[in-house]
Scaffold this active site. Structure first.
Site, PDB file in Angstrom:
ATOM      1  N   SER A 157      41.673  44.789  55.450  1.00 58.30           N
ATOM      2  CA  SER A 157      40.314  45.206  55.146  1.00 58.30           C
ATOM      3  C   SER A 157      39.390  43.981  55.123  1.00 58.30           C
ATOM      4  O   SER A 157      39.334  43.226  56.097  1.00 58.30           O
ATOM      5  CB  SER A 157      40.294  45.969  53.816  1.00 58.30           C
ATOM      6  N   ASP A 322      42.796  56.059  59.183  1.00 56.60           N
ATOM      7  CA  ASP A 322      41.804  55.202  58.534  1.00 56.60           C
ATOM      8  C   ASP A 322      40.435  55.494  59.144  1.00 56.60           C
ATOM      9  O   ASP A 322      40.110  55.041  60.224  1.00 56.60           O
ATOM     10  CB  ASP A 322      42.185  53.731  58.731  1.00 56.60           C
ATOM     11  N   HIS A 355      42.616  54.527  54.818  1.00 58.09           N
ATOM     12  CA  HIS A 355      42.446  53.075  54.773  1.00 58.09           C
ATOM     13  C   HIS A 355      43.476  52.409  53.865  1.00 58.09           C
ATOM     14  O   HIS A 355      43.932  51.296  54.140  1.00 58.09           O
ATOM     15  CB  HIS A 355      41.027  52.748  54.302  1.00 58.09           C
ATOM     16  N   ASP A 356      43.856  53.073  52.795  1.00 54.08           N
ATOM     17  CA  ASP A 356      44.824  52.508  51.849  1.00 54.08           C
ATOM     18  C   ASP A 356      46.216  52.345  52.449  1.00 54.08           C
ATOM     19  O   ASP A 356      47.095  51.768  51.803  1.00 54.08           O
ATOM     20  CB  ASP A 356      44.924  53.389  50.601  1.00 54.08           C
TER      21      ASP A 356
END
Length: 382
Positions: A157, A322, A355-356
């Protein structure tokens, strides 16, 4: 180490604070006369300092990436799944460094730190910092640690943006850059999410124009709302559906506006917990650093030109669900690297967690990550 701490953990670790008296000039034009960086290290630096790996944290991260802080500590560092003996970043082979970035709120100098010029917290007077500023301070930290060249700089990220910036600003000081679940610049939608989060914080009556420390209060509700917005974007619809569905906390509707659905309760809990541990001014600062990141900006929007001087090899990883930093953004970066004739490996990982997913050790992700780091280790004789 107690039995409850896994055998593949780096064990109990102690943060270290490094004080810098030499002024650092930031991209905004302001200068910090002095500052502290809080750091954790794992593993041993080899004789020629060639096995060092830098871990760059994301928006809400910090220096505590792996291991535990005490025998009674039950929660490991935020990337413990990937750092440790036998893990992708194997601490039997690498000397791993992770710091809390400048402007942070976990020990490094930031808005909540005392401004030596006033004797009060910096608050909103702390300068806006950029990804390039963080990389500059990390290079100075590397000098302090006796590390001339990183075997790899790794980040997910916002951390991936730092890894990319390293390759541009200090091309001879890293052999590999691993850019995971990241992007070469934010989309308008991502900037919009960040602005909603900032407005939630700054409109809180307890914000006091960023001087809430002096008012002996905290903008908890604003920070809670900001985190709730952010947290939604880190998860996929499928993962939220699988985890919560439309489950009610109780069996019947209450016909009110309290948290009736499990997902509402979860978001409130996450927001409340975050508001107790993170500084609101730091959140503003970190989201603005995200907004500003755009290596192609000074090259007429041509990302391949921005990458022309990079000399390291790259691994770029994206995740199928994501939607905050989707695979298309990683592919844009990879295509620019290929256009600039850089050496790059790329994989899109099929994972349902949004995204995680870069924090979750799925088998293919772990396999690709491990295989690449095995090659890095062989190159430096680790």
């Amino acid at each position: 180490m107690p039995e409850s701490h896994p055998s593949d953990s780096v064990g109990i670790v102690t943060p270290q604070s490094h004080h810098f008296d030499t002024p650092i000039t930031l991209a905004c034009g302001q200068t910090l006369a002095q500052y502290d960086l809080v750091v954790e290290t794992y593993g041993e630096l080899n004789a020629d300092a060639s096995n060092a790996v830098l871990i760059c944290h994301a928006l809400s991260g910090h220096h505590h990436a792996a291991g535990y802080h005490s025998e009674n500590d039950r929660k490991p560092g935020w990337w413990d799944s990937c750092i440790g003996p036998g893990k992708p970043v194997d601490t039997r082979r690498f000397f791993v460094v992770c710091l809390n970035n400048l402007g942070g709120c976990h020990g490094s100098t930031g808005p909540s730190s005392t401004n030596p010029a006033t004797g009060k917290p910096y608050g909103p007077d702390f300068p806006v910092v950029t990804v390039a500023d963080w990389v500059q301070s990390q290079a100075l930290l590397a000098d302090r640690l006796g590390i001339r060249q990183w075997a790899a700089v790794i980040g997910g990220s916002l951390g991936g943006m730092q890894a990319l910036q390293w390759s541009l600003d200090y091309p001879d000081r890293l052999r590999h850059a691993l850019v995971i679940a990241s992007t070469p610049r934010l989309t308008a939608q991502n900037i919009a999410f960040n602005e909603v989060a900032r407005q939630a914080i700054t409109s809180d009556p307890d914000f006091h124009d960023g001087r809430y420390y002096e008012a002996n209060t905290l903008p908890r509700r604003g920070l809670m709302l900001a985190r709730m917005v952010g947290h939604i974007t880190y998860l996929s619809d499928a993962s939220m559906g699988e985890k919560f569905g439309r489950e009610l906390r109780e069996e019947a509707y209450k016909f009110g506006y309290d948290a009736e659905f499990q997902v509402e309760s979860y978001l409130r809990y996450q927001g409340e917990r975050f508001s107790e541990s993170f500084d609101a001014n730091t959140y503003l600062l970190m989201t603005r650093a995200l907004d500003y990141f755009d290596p192609a900006y000074d090259h007429g929007g041509d990302l391949s030109k921005a990458l022309a001087d990079a000399s390291c090899e790259f691994l770029v990883l994206s995740f199928s669900t994501d939607w905050r930093f989707p695979p298309e953004r990683s592919e844009e970066l990879v295509n620019a690297m290929l256009s600039a004739r850089r050496k790059v490996s790329y994989a899109e990982i099929d994972a349902p967690w949004g995204h995680d997913a870069f924090l979750i050790p799925t088998p293919r992700y772990t396999d690709v990550f491990t295989a690449y780091m095995d090659r890095v280790a062989r190159e430096v004789g680790a």
